[in-house]
Each structure stands twice: as structure tokens, then as C-alpha cells.
Scaffold this active site. Structure first.
Site, PDB file in Angstrom:
ATOM      1  N   CYS A  26       0.792  -1.587   0.533  1.00 39.31           N
ATOM      2  CA  CYS A  26       0.090   0.266  -0.105  1.00 39.31           C
ATOM      3  C   CYS A  26       1.431   1.166  -0.030  1.00 39.31           C
ATOM      4  O   CYS A  26       1.858   1.350  -0.556  1.00 39.31           O
ATOM      5  CB  CYS A  26      -1.039  -0.023   1.152  1.00 39.31           C
ATOM      6  SG  CYS A  26      -0.517  -0.415   2.753  1.00 39.31           S
ATOM      7  N   HIS A 534      34.656 -11.645  17.011  1.00 40.70           N
ATOM      8  CA  HIS A 534      34.724 -12.904  15.503  1.00 40.70           C
ATOM      9  C   HIS A 534      35.207 -13.839  16.170  1.00 40.70           C
ATOM     10  O   HIS A 534      36.656 -14.520  16.368  1.00 40.70           O
ATOM     11  CB  HIS A 534      35.303 -12.031  14.790  1.00 40.70           C
ATOM     12  CG  HIS A 534      34.949 -12.883  12.648  1.00 40.70           C
ATOM     13  ND1 HIS A 534      35.895 -13.859  12.624  1.00 40.70           N
ATOM     14  CD2 HIS A 534      34.624 -12.911  11.725  1.00 40.70           C
ATOM     15  CE1 HIS A 534      35.833 -14.797  11.606  1.00 40.70           C
ATOM     16  NE2 HIS A 534      35.029 -13.807  10.959  1.00 40.70           N
TER      17      HIS A 534
END
Length: 614
Positions: A26, A534
Site C-alpha cells: 500500500c 569474530h
């Protein structure tokens, strides 16, 4: 916004292409009908850059804002055709609450109608304005032809509804259109006017042009008839037999029963609304305008659309659209006030963009991006809506076009018979904007700025000690066998060969990101340093195996909180180096001093991080 990246992330977190049965958009939202809603990760969706909010109300609605079309196009490029997903899944359909099913049906039928109705209505209102200005003769052929073009979407409203309803029910669109089209054939209309009989029963004289509910009921019946005859008819004759029998059964029943029932339903629906309006007058407009922020936020305003469409078929609407003008402009006023006084650059940017959208009649970005984030801003919007709605209700403002009321669509209030109507609309607009702006400017302060400003400054200037996030043997970052880290392109930091598969927060902060493969995550500390953790070299190839996050994006963590667990033995057995890095990625803003240690555990301080320029 990177539209392609945003589209890819959204698609991933709704469960992928295979989980989508229907997709549309929309003015501000991507609307997904999902096969399995449990596969939609709402929290992940909310964290996607460019996504303002996510609503799960029958559909999965992803609020994007002004750039929804660009993101929609990218999603369409990625998913292509969804034909294989429409009913091919063997998975039992998920049970939904009846309210959600009805709301989803209403949205699916009426939402696609708005552009056509709005386009035709605005064209007619602009023609009237041009005529009143003396630029075009209202009695001339040019004016009349252009006016007929503008009237076409409303006149053929039953046809448009037949298409959207058929699409929603996933039945043959053209046969559904033919079923409803039979009701508005010129010869059929003439016969009904003169008095017609079918199978000995009198057919009620109803003008089906401009009507909504007869078409919906007709297509609902057609859907059941089509399914029945598709199931029982021989395949060799199905191509003509199913449409023939569907038309033969559906149209007569619609003429005798469903058409009159739908007409009565539509008229009754509008009559009830107008009766309430007549009873309480301006109060109804003021109260509706006041609660519209809450209705729009929950999707309840969609329940007003059938009434508005039905009322517009009669030529005007006096409640929902006038109230929406007050609310839309109040949202805009509050956003601009917040943009003027906030010290938050991101909020200011959002408020300006959302304020402009609301000024032009689209309020979702303002609601989800600004208003609902602060109760005092919401209060300001409701105050502006109420006072503006009160004026609009008292003067009896009337709308003549079904479109979101705003600055660009003010012509929707132009009437040759009511010359003051447009003036009243402009006055109502100014009142709503001014009251909301002043209220938000006074009330909508950054609540915690004064209280936390000193703490924030202290956090920035203080040197932060980073405890070891890993138990193991510390090595220089330059010795890591990955050039991205060893060259310090990612930033300065530390590396530890872990002896235990646990990653801890080295300092207080907030989790900002967790990789899909769970081998890496990012956090922002209280003094603004961005830390990337990491685990392992090239462990992304494991696809998440052996990694278990203990936090999620958005979590506030304290130093020493467990962030991630991982199985060192299995990682090594797969042939991967388990060395774990922690680096400050916004290195241009922080100085980092790394301690010279060997064997480390959680009590050891490995880094000292200080904001530059302090």
C-alpha cells in the site's frame, strides 16, 4: 536506503519466497500473506535498516514509509511468480482469529480500490476548481468528457470490487467480473427499471452502479460454485462447463437475493454511521479524529473504508475523511515540532521525513517513527486532532473524494454548492497543525537528555577498560592468519586462542548485530565504541553449526554477561582455526591501547579505549 539489501533482508526474515502465498503493497507497507506466520522473525524484521515497524494482523505488514515502492520492486525481482505457492503447500493452514480473517479480507478487497477511486475523484475536484476559476466551461464537451473519465471508477465500482475480491479469494477473475458485470449491463438496468421477473419471482429494481456489497456477495457465492463444479465436472469439458454453470447459478441468485441483500447492507451500514453523526454531530468527528492514531496503529481504521467507499458512491462523506484531515495534519505538526527541538539527529531526520508524509496524507511513518515512541508526542497529536476535529465537525466539513486528506489533496473538499467548504478545510488544517505543533514543542522534550547528559559526557571522556572476552592464550592481532584482521583494516583490537568455548561481554553495552551464521556479533559500548567479535577463521562456512548465541539483537548487556557459546573441539575437527578476535571498528573515533599479556581469563584487562579529542 539500499533498496536491494533491505528487500533481501525482509524477504529472508518473512521466511523466504516459499513462505509467501500473496504479496502486495500500500502507500507505506509491504503486505505479505504467509503460509506459516511462525516462520516470520518479527524482531529481525524490525532491525532491518529502512523498516519502521512490523505489524502481524492476519498479514505480515512491514512498514517502510515513503520508499515502499522501491523496496517492493526489489522484492518482486527476487521472488518472481508466486503461482507455485498458492495452495500447493501440504502444510495445514494456520488457524486465525475470526477478527484477523475479516480484517485481512477487508484490507485485501478495499485497499487496491483506493488508487483508482482517488485518481478519478481528484480529477473531478480539480476540474471543478478549474471551472470555478473560469478556465474551463462546465457546459462544454471537454469538461463533460473529462468529468466522465473521473466518474468511471465510481460508476464501475462493482467491477473493480469483483476483481479485488476474486484476487483475494483466488478464483477466476474474469468469470467473477462477468458475474458482477451482468448486474450493471445497460439492458439489464433497463429491464429492472421497467419491472422484471425471473423464474416467476419479481426482481427488485436496484441500480447496482456505484455499489460495493452486492459485488462482494456475488463473488463470494461464485467462489463456492466454481470450486464445486471444478471438483465434480469432467476434465474434458471443464474449460467451458465450470464458467457456464457458475454464471448460470451465481447471477440469478444475485439478482433475486444477494444483490438486494448487499444493497440493503450497504445502505444500512452508511445509515447507521450517518445516524450516529446526526445524533452527536461534531462530537463524532472530534472523537474519531482523536482516536485515529490508535486506530491506524492497530489497523482498525480499515473497518471504516467500506463505509467510506459506500458513502462516496452517494457523492459525499461527512465523518471519516474530515476526521482524517484533522489527524493527518496533527501528525505532521507534531513531527515538525519534534524535529525542531530534538537533539537526536536520527530522530530529527525521521521526524522531518514523516512530517512531510503526514502533511500529504500518509501517517504511518509519523506514527511508527515518532508518535508512538513518546507518550507526550502521542498526547500532542490527540490534542491537535481533537481541537481541529471539533472545528471541522462544527462547520460540517464534507469530503467528495476518497483519498487520504492532506495538503496536496485539498481539492477533495471543493464543492460548487458549498463554496465555504474548502475554506473550512483550510482553517481546520491550520488549527490541527498549529495546536499539535505547539503541544508537541512544549511537551515533547527529549525526556532523558537533561538527566543523562552529564553521564553521557563522562562516558565519552572516560578511558574504558575492556576485560578479556575469552579465556585462553592472547596473541598479537598481527599474527592472526587472516589479512582482514592482521592488517587491522577492521580496526585495532585483541586476539585470543580460546581454551573454553564461551564469549563474554568485556564491557557494558548493547548488542547491535548477530551474523546469521552466529560466529560473529557486534555491540556498541556505553561510550559509543563499536566492537566486533569474530570467533574463528572462515567459520562462516560452518553455517552456524557449533555456535549458540545467548543474547539477541537489542539486548542491553553488562560486563561479564555470556554472549555466545561454541564447541571448540568440533570447530577444530572441521579444520578451522578457533582464534577469536575483538576489534574496535570505528577506529577513527577512538584510541586503543592493547595490554601485553599471554594467558588471560575474564578478570584480565586487555584493552583501554578512549574517545579521540577528549
Amino acid at each position: 536506503m539500499n533498496y536491494k539489501d533491505t528487500a533481501a533482508e525482509v524477504l529472508k526474515y518473512v521466511g523466504g519466497k516459499e513462505n509467501i502465498s500473496h504479496f502486495e503493497h500500500c502507500s507505506t507497507r509491504l503486505r505479505f500473506s504467509l503460509i506459516d506466520t511462525s516462520k516470520a522473525n518479527v524482531e529481525k524484521l524490525k532491525s532491518v535498516p529502512g523498516v519502521i515497524a512490523v505489524k502481524m494482523t492476519g498479514q505480515c505488514q512491514v512498514v517502510i514509509g515513503n520508499e515502499v515502492v522501491e523496496v517492493y520492486d526489489e522484492v518482486i525481482d527476487m521472488i518472481g511468480s508466486l503461482a507455485t505457492n498458492t495452495g500447493s503447500s501440504n502444510k495445514p493452514k494456520e488457524k486465525q482469529k475470526i477478527g484477523s480473517v475479516i480484517l485481512d479480507f477487508i484490507v485485501g478487497v478495499f485497499q487496491p480500490l483506493v488508487p483508482a477511486i482517488a485518481g478519478g475523484g481528484v480529477l473531478k475536484s480539480i476540474l471543478l476548481l478549474v471551472s470555478l476559476m473560469g478556465l474551463l466551461d462546465a457546459n462544454g464537451q471537454t469538461y463533460k468528457i473529462l468529468n466522465q473519465i473521473g466518474d468511471a471508477p465510481l460508476y464501475f465500482l462493482p467491477i473493480l470490487v469483483a476483481v479485488t475480491t476474486a484476487n483475494k479469494l483466488k478464483v477466476n477473475t474474469l468469470v467473477a467480473l462477468a458475474s458482477v458485470g451482468a448486474l450493471i449491463l445497460p439492458n439489464m438496468t433497463a429491464m429492472l427499471t421497467e419491472g422484471a421477473h425471473l423464474f416467476g419471482f419479481t426482481v427488485k429494481n436496484i441500480a447496482y452502479a456505484y455499489q460495493v456489497f452486492p459485488a462482494i456477495l456475488t463473488v463470494l457465492l461464485f467462489a463456492q460454485v466454481e470450486k464445486l463444479f471444478t471438483r465434480i465436472s469432467p476434465k474434458a469439458i471443464r474449460i467451458f462447463f465450470v464458467p457456464m454453470m457458475s454464471l448460470l447459478i451465481t447471477v440469478p441468485i444475485s439478482l433475486l437475493i444477494l444483490g438486494p441483500l448487499g444493497f440493503t447492507l450497504g445502505q444500512g451500514f452508511a445509515a447507521v454511521i450517518l445516524a450516529v453523526f446526526a445524533k452527536v454531530g461534531w462530537i463524532a468527528v472530534a472523537l474519531l479524529a482523536t482516536v485515529l492514531p490508535l486506530m491506524v496503529a492497530t489497523g482498525m481504521h480499515k473497518a471504516m473504508v467500506p463505509y467510506a467507499v459506500t458513502a462516496m458512491g452517494a457523492g459525499k462523506e461527512v465523518l471519516y475523511l474530515p476526521a482524517s484531515l484533522a489527524h493527518n495534519i496533527a501528525e505532521s505538526g507534531a513531527c515538525f515540532a519534534i524535529a525542531l527541538r530534538t537533539k537526536d539527529k536520527r530522530l530529527r531526520s525521521t521526524a522531518i521525513s514523516a512530517g512531510i508524509s503526514a502533511l500529504f496524507g500518509i501517517t504511518e511513518p509519523a506514527l511508527y517513527g515518532v508518535t508512538l515512541q513518546n507518550k507526550k508526542v502521542l498526547t500532542s497529536v490527540m490534542i491537535g486532532s481533537f481541537i481541529g476535529g471539533t472545528f471541522i465537525g462544527i462547520v460540517g466539513l464534507q469530503a467528495f473524494v476518497l483519498v487520504g486528506p492532506g495538503l496536496a489533496s485539498l481539492s477533495m473538499f471543493i464543492s460548487e454548492d458549498l463554496p465555504k467548504n474548502i475554506i473550512n478545510a483550510i482553517i481546520g488544517l491550520v488549527i490541527s497543525f498549529a495546536v499539535s505543533f505547539v503541544a508537541a514543542f512544549i511537551l515533547g522534550k527529549d525526556k532523558k537528555v537533561k538527566e543523562e547528559q552529564q553521564d553521557f559526557i563522562s562516558n565519552l571522556t572516560a578511558e574504558k577498560e575492556f576485560k578479556s572476552p575469552i579465556i585462553g592464550q592472547m596473541i598479537p592481532l598481527s599474527e592472526v592468519k587472516d589479512e582482514v584482521f592482521s592488517s587491522k583494516i577492521m580496526g585495532e583490537g585483541i586476539a585470543v586462542i580460546p581454551s573454553k568455548g564461551e564469549l563474554y561481554a568485556p564491557v557494558d553495552g548493547k548488542i547491535e548485530m548477530i551474523f546469521d551464521t552466529n560466529h560473529a556479533l557486534g555491540m556498541t559500548t556505553v561510550n559509543g565504541a563499536q566492537i566486533l567479535f569474530h570467533v574463528g577463521i572462515d567459520t562462516v562456512q560452518l553455517g552456524g553449526k557449533y555456535f549458540t548465541p545467548q543474547v539477541k539483537v537489542g539486548d542491553e548487556v553488562k560486563a561479564g554477561d555470556l554472549l555466545l557459546t561454541f564447541n571448540i573441539d568440533k570447530i577444530v575437527a572441521e579444520g578451522f582455526d578457533p582464534v577469536t578476535m575483538a576489534v574496535v571498528t570505528n577506529k577513527d573515533k577512538y584510541s586503543v591501547k592493547v595490554a601485553d599479556l599471554k594467558n588471560v581469563d575474564r578478570k584480565d584487562t586487555l584493552m583501554f579505549v578512549t574517545a579521540l579529542g577528549n
